[in-house]
Design a protein around this motif. Structure first.
Motif, short mmCIF file in Angstrom:
data_model
loop_
_atom_site.label_atom_id
_atom_site.label_comp_id
_atom_site.label_asym_id
_atom_site.label_seq_id
_atom_site.Cartn_x
_atom_site.Cartn_y
_atom_site.Cartn_z
N ASP A 15 -6.55 24.69 -80.20
CA ASP A 15 -5.52 25.29 -79.35
C ASP A 15 -5.84 25.13 -77.87
O ASP A 15 -4.97 24.75 -77.07
CB ASP A 15 -5.37 26.79 -79.68
N GLY A 16 -7.06 25.42 -77.51
CA GLY A 16 -7.47 25.26 -76.12
C GLY A 16 -7.39 23.81 -75.68
O GLY A 16 -7.04 23.51 -74.53
N ALA A 17 -7.70 22.89 -76.59
CA ALA A 17 -7.67 21.47 -76.25
C ALA A 17 -6.24 21.01 -75.96
O ALA A 17 -6.00 20.24 -75.02
CB ALA A 17 -8.27 20.65 -77.40
N VAL A 18 -5.29 21.48 -76.76
CA VAL A 18 -3.90 21.09 -76.53
C VAL A 18 -3.41 21.64 -75.18
O VAL A 18 -2.75 20.93 -74.42
CB VAL A 18 -2.99 21.59 -77.67
N ASN A 19 -3.76 22.89 -74.88
CA ASN A 19 -3.35 23.46 -73.60
C ASN A 19 -3.96 22.70 -72.43
O ASN A 19 -3.27 22.36 -71.46
CB ASN A 19 -3.76 24.94 -73.52
N ARG A 20 -5.25 22.41 -72.51
CA ARG A 20 -5.91 21.69 -71.43
C ARG A 20 -5.37 20.26 -71.30
O ARG A 20 -5.21 19.74 -70.21
CB ARG A 20 -7.42 21.67 -71.66
N ALA A 21 -5.09 19.64 -72.42
CA ALA A 21 -4.54 18.28 -72.40
C ALA A 21 -3.15 18.28 -71.77
O ALA A 21 -2.81 17.39 -70.98
CB ALA A 21 -4.49 17.71 -73.81
N THR A 22 -2.35 19.28 -72.12
CA THR A 22 -1.01 19.38 -71.52
C THR A 22 -1.13 19.57 -70.01
O THR A 22 -0.39 18.95 -69.23
CB THR A 22 -0.24 20.55 -72.14
#
Lengths: 197, 197
Positions: free
Chosen positions: B145-152
């Motif tokens: 979840d954190g990875a998707v947010n940071r990637a976005t």
DNA sequence: GTCTATAAGAGGATAGAC
DNA sequence: GTCTATCCTCTTATAGAC
């Protein structure tokens, strides 16, 4: 005084208001004088009586939009609250993400980009906005150079969030971009020596 | 096989190549069939022989552009280097910042946004790109979840950097946005427990 | 100041010869 | 498959009455 609605200028105000609304929805290039006339309810000739050309109408309408939008940001960023909270409030501000930014979208508008009178207020808007956010980062203890870079990143995340939300039709893109950015700010919050650059 | 240039299709390839170039510079709405014909050097009727309408030409040209651009990003993000280095390489990749993103700018294009055939490849491009960057964040140890947010957020910073650079005519805006973002990533690098969400 | 009517030109697409 | 010539509509702007 110069810009307040007065008797004898009803059509002028109606035209500017209609133009602002149409530019927000479709941009300047895709908005025809006819659309402005129909939405405002004035006659064909009134537009050209008040504004020599479509570009002259756009210049004044865009100036209003950038001034209003910057004012809204200034209200959030200029409160007496702790600096970190002001930055997060600005980032998390309620936005119509899938509609796109009414200022940022103009950077892809061929009419805006080919007329200095239209391009300049757009550039100034972002320059001023970055300065407002940078001041908050400095209030939070970040040195000037690092504050400007982080403020530019923050403003860019919002603009990019608009692009992603609009491209996918998903307002969640803006939300995830903002939360991802805040997560990165939070990760470094209690580091031993604080922000370095 | 289906899309490789072949004998008897010279005009078709010339048209697509010219359209891609013009769309990158001016967008789809502002590019006229006449401009495509003049740049490609083919005759008026050849365009309408190969493509029933302007939108059909745009659909194929945009598909090529998004595929090529995603491929370039994939090359940088899919190497065997350490994940953190891949992310920074993607962020710092050399870009013509003041020209704007050839894909992102289409989100403000009225012709693209009003045709699902044109809008869909743009949305898919960003969805795929965010997944590529998210995979790198996960490789670096960030939970999904954190990875998707940071990637976005990372993809948004690049898109926003394009908007800011184009608005001000200053490529330094992209650079400052990227460096500000990387500074925030770096701040949290050696925190006691590592990334949490 | 505001309106209706209209003109000059560009954009998008078609017809039909080769 | 490719070309030239042509058509219709819409955009932008002007003319001139009220």
């Amino acid at each position: 005084m110069t810009s307040s609605p007065q008797r004898g200028h009803a059509a002028r105000e109606l035209l500017l208001s209609a133009a602002q609304e149409l530019y927000a929805a479709h941009g300047v290039a895709a908005t025809t004088p006819r659309q402005v006339i129909e939405l405002s309810g004035v006659g064909q000739g009134s537009l050209y009586h008040h504004f020599p050309s479509k570009v002259d109408l756009a210049a004044e309408a865009l100036h209003r939009t950038t001034t209003q939008t910057l004012g809204a940001a200034s209200e959030i960023l200029g409160t007496g609250l702790p600096a970190r909270g002001r930055i997060e409030s600005y980032l998390r501000k309620d936005r119509d993400a899938t509609a796109g930014c009414r200022v940022g979208r103009l950077t892809a508008d061929p009419v805006v980009m080919s007329h200095d009178d239209l391009r300049e207020p757009v550039g100034d808007y972002f320059t001023d906005l970055i300065q407002l956010v940078a001041a908050a980062f400095m209030d939070d203890g970040t040195p000037p150079d690092g504050a400007v870079n982080r403020a530019t990143a923050a403003v860019a995340v919002i603009q990019g969030g608009f692009v992603l939300s609009r491209a996918t039709g998903d307002a969640g893109q803006m939300q995830r971009a903002v939360e991802g950015f805040i997560a990165l700010m939070t990760d470094g919050e209690s580091s031993p020596a604080g922000p370095i650059n």
